[in-house]
Design an enzyme around this catalytic site. Structure first.
Site, short mmCIF file in Angstrom:
data_model
loop_
_atom_site.label_atom_id
_atom_site.label_comp_id
_atom_site.label_asym_id
_atom_site.label_seq_id
_atom_site.Cartn_x
_atom_site.Cartn_y
_atom_site.Cartn_z
N PRO A 147 7.69 -9.27 67.89
CA PRO A 147 6.50 -8.58 67.74
C PRO A 147 6.46 -7.06 68.17
CG PRO A 147 6.11 -10.03 69.89
CD PRO A 147 7.53 -10.33 69.15
N ASN A 148 5.76 -6.67 67.06
CA ASN A 148 5.60 -5.23 67.15
C ASN A 148 6.67 -4.27 66.81
OD1 ASN A 148 2.63 -5.53 68.22
ND2 ASN A 148 3.55 -6.03 70.07
N ARG B 268 5.43 3.54 67.10
CA ARG B 268 5.06 2.99 68.40
C ARG B 268 5.77 3.75 69.49
NH1 ARG B 268 7.73 -2.65 70.57
NH2 ARG B 268 6.32 -3.04 72.20
N TYR C 55 10.91 4.12 72.72
CA TYR C 55 11.73 3.16 71.38
C TYR C 55 12.40 3.91 70.39
CZ TYR C 55 9.32 -0.65 73.83
OH TYR C 55 8.68 -1.56 74.62
N ASN D 170 16.05 -9.14 68.93
CA ASN D 170 15.49 -8.44 69.83
C ASN D 170 13.93 -9.49 69.95
OD1 ASN D 170 13.69 -6.73 71.32
ND2 ASN D 170 14.22 -5.11 70.29
N ALA E 294 8.35 -8.80 73.26
CA ALA E 294 7.33 -9.33 74.27
C ALA E 294 7.51 -10.86 74.65
CB ALA E 294 6.20 -8.74 74.08
N HIS F 282 9.61 -12.14 77.47
CA HIS F 282 8.99 -12.28 78.79
C HIS F 282 7.98 -13.64 79.14
CE1 HIS F 282 11.12 -8.27 78.85
NE2 HIS F 282 10.08 -7.99 77.96
N ASP G 213 13.88 -22.28 73.69
CA ASP G 213 14.20 -23.68 73.43
C ASP G 213 14.67 -23.76 71.78
OD1 ASP G 213 13.56 -24.85 75.99
OD2 ASP G 213 11.67 -25.81 75.42
N GLU H 290 21.26 -10.82 72.70
CA GLU H 290 19.97 -10.36 73.05
C GLU H 290 19.83 -8.87 73.12
OE1 GLU H 290 18.32 -11.92 76.58
OE2 GLU H 290 16.59 -10.66 76.60
N HIS I 33 17.56 -5.49 73.62
CA HIS I 33 16.56 -4.46 73.76
C HIS I 33 16.78 -3.09 73.67
CE1 HIS I 33 14.47 -8.09 75.42
NE2 HIS I 33 15.73 -8.23 76.02
N SER J 180 15.01 -0.33 74.68
CA SER J 180 14.50 0.19 76.18
C SER J 180 15.40 -0.53 77.40
CB SER J 180 13.37 0.27 76.76
OG SER J 180 13.02 -1.07 76.86
N ARG K 25 11.69 -0.60 83.89
CA ARG K 25 10.51 -0.61 83.44
C ARG K 25 9.60 -1.50 84.07
NH1 ARG K 25 9.75 -1.14 76.90
NH2 ARG K 25 7.70 -0.25 77.65
N ARG L 231 8.61 -6.91 82.76
CA ARG L 231 9.72 -6.91 81.82
C ARG L 231 11.28 -7.30 82.17
NH1 ARG L 231 7.13 -4.49 77.29
NH2 ARG L 231 5.34 -2.93 78.00
C1 DQA Z 1 11.73 -4.46 73.85
C2 DQA Z 1 11.30 -4.43 75.36
C3 DQA Z 1 10.31 -5.40 75.53
O1 DQA Z 1 9.69 -5.50 76.99
C4 DQA Z 1 8.99 -4.93 74.64
O2 DQA Z 1 7.91 -6.01 74.81
C5 DQA Z 1 9.23 -4.62 73.10
C6 DQA Z 1 10.48 -4.10 72.78
C7 DQA Z 1 12.76 -3.41 73.74
O3 DQA Z 1 13.49 -3.65 72.60
O4 DQA Z 1 13.05 -2.49 74.49
O5 DQA Z 1 8.41 -4.97 72.47
O6 DQA Z 1 12.21 -5.72 73.43
#
Ligand code: DQA
Length: 140
Positions: A9-10, A17, A22, A73, A76, A79, A86, A97, A99, A101, A106, A110
């Site tokens: 998401p996002n 953003r 990011y 990735n 959110a 977390h 699953d 995985e 990320h 950041s 942070r 997170r």
């Molecule tokens: C993220 C880190 C997450 O905590 C956050 O909710 C994101 C992006 C990252 O790529 O750093 O949306 O996964």
């Protein structure tokens, strides 16, 4: 090798953003760099981004027995989502995985990722290079 790159998401808003966290690259920029690298390595690559958790679960189910590895990735959902953990546990291939950041420097909420217990590797804090590093790891 067949790799699926999943973004949660996002992440469709990358570049706009919170660019101080990011970066300025868009998701399309990141996907193009991965496509280029995958082509050079002779790897088949596919991409999926969604803001809908159920759609992400369905895409992971669909990848079972078809895809060798997933780069994800989870954003959110890292977390919050036992359901995503699953779904990835039901996937037999490698999982990396990523990320952008460094989630460990942070907010404390997170610091824990449900996904990490299933991941073969976790990359955090390397910005968009993290996705390329994940692909390099998988193609070694
Ligand atoms: C993220 C880190 C997450 O905590 C956050 O909710 C994101 C992006 C990252 O790529 O750093 O949306 O996964």
């Amino acid at each position: 090798m067949n790799v699926l790159v999943l973004n949660g998401p996002n992440l469709n808003l990358l570049g706009k953003r919170e660019p101080d966290i990011y970066g300025h690259e868009t998701l399309a920029d990141i996907e193009n760099a991965l496509r280029h690298r995958a082509f050079n390595e002779g790897v088949e690559i596919d991409f999926f981004q969604t803001n809908h958790e159920g759609a992400m679960l369905d895409r992971i189910h669909d990848a079972r027995a078809r895809v060798d590895a997933i780069i994800i990735n989870p954003a959110a959902w890292s977390h919050t989502s036992v359901a995503l953990l699953d779904a990835l546990k039901a996937f037999e291939g490698k999982v990396v995985e990523v990320h952008l950041s460094n989630i460990h420097t942070r907010e404390s909420f997170r610091h824990h990722s449900y996904i990490s217990s299933r991941a073969d590797g976790v990359i955090a804090g390397l910005g968009s290079f993290g996705y390329l590093a994940a692909l390099d790891f998988l193609t070694r």
